[in-house]
Design a protein around this motif. Structure first.
Motif, PDB file in Angstrom:
ATOM      1  N   LYS A 166       7.899   5.033   4.436  1.00 56.15           N
ATOM      2  CA  LYS A 166       8.482   3.477   4.799  1.00 56.15           C
ATOM      3  C   LYS A 166       7.659   2.674   5.771  1.00 56.15           C
ATOM      4  O   LYS A 166       7.032   3.692   6.461  1.00 56.15           O
ATOM      5  CB  LYS A 166       9.823   3.805   5.162  1.00 56.15           C
ATOM      6  CG  LYS A 166      10.785   4.600   4.222  1.00 56.15           C
ATOM      7  CD  LYS A 166      12.218   4.746   4.747  1.00 56.15           C
ATOM      8  CE  LYS A 166      12.187   5.403   5.945  1.00 56.15           C
ATOM      9  NZ  LYS A 166      11.528   6.705   6.180  1.00 56.15           N
ATOM     10  N   SER A 196       4.347  16.993  -5.990  1.00 60.01           N
ATOM     11  CA  SER A 196       4.775  15.780  -6.794  1.00 60.01           C
ATOM     12  C   SER A 196       5.009  14.637  -5.546  1.00 60.01           C
ATOM     13  O   SER A 196       5.390  14.887  -4.434  1.00 60.01           O
ATOM     14  CB  SER A 196       6.163  16.081  -7.405  1.00 60.01           C
ATOM     15  OG  SER A 196       6.708  14.903  -7.715  1.00 60.01           O
ATOM     16  N   VAL A 197       4.541  13.484  -6.201  1.00 63.53           N
ATOM     17  CA  VAL A 197       5.030  12.227  -5.383  1.00 63.53           C
ATOM     18  C   VAL A 197       6.286  11.844  -4.916  1.00 63.53           C
ATOM     19  O   VAL A 197       6.867  11.445  -4.049  1.00 63.53           O
ATOM     20  CB  VAL A 197       4.171  10.778  -5.955  1.00 63.53           C
ATOM     21  CG1 VAL A 197       4.966   9.581  -5.622  1.00 63.53           C
ATOM     22  CG2 VAL A 197       2.859  11.107  -6.252  1.00 63.53           C
ATOM     23  N   SER A 198       7.297  12.559  -6.007  1.00 61.41           N
ATOM     24  CA  SER A 198       8.609  12.485  -5.742  1.00 61.41           C
ATOM     25  C   SER A 198       9.270  13.189  -4.393  1.00 61.41           C
ATOM     26  O   SER A 198      10.271  12.985  -4.144  1.00 61.41           O
ATOM     27  CB  SER A 198       9.393  13.038  -6.989  1.00 61.41           C
ATOM     28  OG  SER A 198       9.330  14.522  -6.791  1.00 61.41           O
ATOM     29  N   SER A 214       8.163  10.572   0.906  1.00 61.36           N
ATOM     30  CA  SER A 214       8.803   9.199   1.048  1.00 61.36           C
ATOM     31  C   SER A 214       8.000   8.563   2.371  1.00 61.36           C
ATOM     32  O   SER A 214       7.690   9.167   3.333  1.00 61.36           O
ATOM     33  CB  SER A 214      10.224   9.423   1.588  1.00 61.36           C
ATOM     34  OG  SER A 214      10.641   8.006   2.065  1.00 61.36           O
ATOM     35  N   ARG A 269       1.647   7.143  -0.705  1.00 63.31           N
ATOM     36  CA  ARG A 269       2.778   8.237  -1.028  1.00 63.31           C
ATOM     37  C   ARG A 269       1.805   9.143  -2.301  1.00 63.31           C
ATOM     38  O   ARG A 269       1.794  10.454  -2.015  1.00 63.31           O
ATOM     39  CB  ARG A 269       3.912   7.814  -2.044  1.00 63.31           C
ATOM     40  CG  ARG A 269       4.766   7.255  -1.160  1.00 63.31           C
ATOM     41  CD  ARG A 269       5.866   6.677  -1.758  1.00 63.31           C
ATOM     42  NE  ARG A 269       6.958   7.768  -2.435  1.00 63.31           N
ATOM     43  CZ  ARG A 269       7.149   7.952  -3.589  1.00 63.31           C
ATOM     44  NH1 ARG A 269       7.103   6.632  -4.448  1.00 63.31           N
ATOM     45  NH2 ARG A 269       7.709   8.779  -4.107  1.00 63.31           N
ATOM     46  N   LYS A 270       0.876   8.673  -3.181  1.00 65.28           N
ATOM     47  CA  LYS A 270       0.243   9.149  -4.039  1.00 65.28           C
ATOM     48  C   LYS A 270      -0.833  10.166  -3.241  1.00 65.28           C
ATOM     49  O   LYS A 270      -1.108  11.366  -3.622  1.00 65.28           O
ATOM     50  CB  LYS A 270      -0.574   8.313  -5.007  1.00 65.28           C
ATOM     51  CG  LYS A 270       0.443   7.846  -5.998  1.00 65.28           C
ATOM     52  CD  LYS A 270      -0.448   6.949  -7.059  1.00 65.28           C
ATOM     53  CE  LYS A 270       0.690   6.233  -7.856  1.00 65.28           C
ATOM     54  NZ  LYS A 270       0.104   5.040  -8.570  1.00 65.28           N
ATOM     55  N   ASN A 271      -1.494   9.692  -2.149  1.00 67.00           N
ATOM     56  CA  ASN A 271      -2.654  10.230  -1.419  1.00 67.00           C
ATOM     57  C   ASN A 271      -2.156  11.434  -0.681  1.00 67.00           C
ATOM     58  O   ASN A 271      -2.792  12.622  -0.735  1.00 67.00           O
ATOM     59  CB  ASN A 271      -3.231   9.273  -0.485  1.00 67.00           C
ATOM     60  CG  ASN A 271      -4.245   8.215  -1.260  1.00 67.00           C
ATOM     61  OD1 ASN A 271      -4.594   8.307  -2.420  1.00 67.00           O
ATOM     62  ND2 ASN A 271      -4.643   7.115  -0.508  1.00 67.00           N
ATOM     63  N   TYR A 327       0.796  -1.233  -0.035  1.00 65.30           N
ATOM     64  CA  TYR A 327       0.083   0.110  -0.100  1.00 65.30           C
ATOM     65  C   TYR A 327       1.007   1.379   0.031  1.00 65.30           C
ATOM     66  O   TYR A 327       0.313   2.228   0.002  1.00 65.30           O
ATOM     67  CB  TYR A 327      -0.814  -0.015   1.166  1.00 65.30           C
ATOM     68  CG  TYR A 327      -1.596  -1.285   1.390  1.00 65.30           C
ATOM     69  CD1 TYR A 327      -2.894  -1.397   0.678  1.00 65.30           C
ATOM     70  CD2 TYR A 327      -1.485  -2.210   2.202  1.00 65.30           C
ATOM     71  CE1 TYR A 327      -3.567  -2.734   0.636  1.00 65.30           C
ATOM     72  CE2 TYR A 327      -2.033  -3.249   2.181  1.00 65.30           C
ATOM     73  CZ  TYR A 327      -3.286  -3.484   1.512  1.00 65.30           C
ATOM     74  OH  TYR A 327      -3.806  -4.736   1.572  1.00 65.30           O
ATOM     75  N   ILE A 328       2.154   1.334   0.104  1.00 68.46           N
ATOM     76  CA  ILE A 328       3.113   2.149   0.280  1.00 68.46           C
ATOM     77  C   ILE A 328       2.884   3.148  -0.883  1.00 68.46           C
ATOM     78  O   ILE A 328       2.991   4.459  -0.775  1.00 68.46           O
ATOM     79  CB  ILE A 328       4.411   1.663   0.456  1.00 68.46           C
ATOM     80  CG1 ILE A 328       4.552   1.066   1.644  1.00 68.46           C
ATOM     81  CG2 ILE A 328       5.399   3.139   0.411  1.00 68.46           C
ATOM     82  CD1 ILE A 328       4.527   1.949   3.075  1.00 68.46           C
ATOM     83  N   GLU A 329       2.731   2.922  -2.088  1.00 71.45           N
ATOM     84  CA  GLU A 329       2.742   3.677  -3.250  1.00 71.45           C
ATOM     85  C   GLU A 329       1.252   4.515  -3.363  1.00 71.45           C
ATOM     86  O   GLU A 329       1.481   5.830  -3.704  1.00 71.45           O
ATOM     87  CB  GLU A 329       2.971   3.062  -4.454  1.00 71.45           C
ATOM     88  CG  GLU A 329       4.608   2.600  -4.881  1.00 71.45           C
ATOM     89  CD  GLU A 329       5.399   3.740  -4.677  1.00 71.45           C
ATOM     90  OE1 GLU A 329       5.361   4.738  -5.274  1.00 71.45           O
ATOM     91  OE2 GLU A 329       6.429   3.645  -3.844  1.00 71.45           O
ATOM     92  N   GLU A 330       0.252   3.884  -3.005  1.00 76.27           N
ATOM     93  CA  GLU A 330      -0.838   4.535  -2.875  1.00 76.27           C
ATOM     94  C   GLU A 330      -0.970   5.547  -1.712  1.00 76.27           C
ATOM     95  O   GLU A 330      -1.520   6.678  -2.014  1.00 76.27           O
ATOM     96  CB  GLU A 330      -2.050   3.527  -2.609  1.00 76.27           C
ATOM     97  CG  GLU A 330      -3.424   3.915  -2.819  1.00 76.27           C
ATOM     98  CD  GLU A 330      -4.374   3.287  -2.614  1.00 76.27           C
ATOM     99  OE1 GLU A 330      -5.653   3.592  -2.657  1.00 76.27           O
ATOM    100  OE2 GLU A 330      -4.244   1.910  -2.474  1.00 76.27           O
TER     101      GLU A 330
END
Length: 157
Positions: free
Chosen positions: A130, A123-125, A128, A113-115, A108-111
């Motif tokens: 973890k 930007s998502v960049s 971070s 980050r996007k949220n 679920y980490i990428e979702e």
């Protein structure tokens, strides 16, 4: 530049949803709290508010106010992000760690980050997230609760 740190913790209990970073994670227990108890988002808000020297989420969204009962933490984060911009700052980056023995958070980490990026308006960049276990130690390791830390860097416009 300004640096902020945020920390939050919520107890795991039956009958509640487990929302972390705006993601509703299937699990037999959920996070207890006045709002949706999104421990990660609360740590992020406290880091941003701390960097701005504007207090903490308890000051802005008190659990004594029925208006915030069951509140969507992502909506609260959008409000904090607006305060950040109103005060002349933007997010340089943030780094957050969720401490949880269970549930497993890697899928679920990428979702998350996007949220967080969408709510902050960046930007998502710059985000971070973890997750780590605590090897069975302490209240998080014994699956009694979940904690989160966040540090952030804000820069002036």
């Amino acid at each position: 530049m300004r640096i902020g740190h945020g920390y939050d913790v919520h107890r795991l209990v039956p009958g509640r949803r487990c929302i972390i970073g705006g993601v509703d994670i299937p699990h037999e227990t959920g996070l207890d709290g006045h709002s949706d108890a999104d421990v990660l988002t609360h740590a992020v808000m406290d880091a941003l508010l701390g960097a701005l020297a504007l207090g903490d989420i308890g000051r802005h969204f008190p659990d004594s106010d029925p208006h915030y009962a069951g509140a969507d933490s992502m909506a609260l984060l959008r409000h904090v992000a607006a305060l950040m911009r109103e005060n002349g700052y933007r997010l340089g980056n943030l780094d957050a760690t969720v401490l949880a023995q269970a549930p497993k958070l890697a899928p679920y980490i990428e979702e998350m980050r996007k949220n967080l990026a969408a709510a902050i308006g960046c930007s998502v960049s710059r985000i971070s997230v973890k997750a780590t276990t605590e090897e069975g130690l302490g209240f998080t390791g014994q699956k009694q609760g979940i904690a989160a830390h966040c540090v952030c860097l804000l820069t002036e416009y």
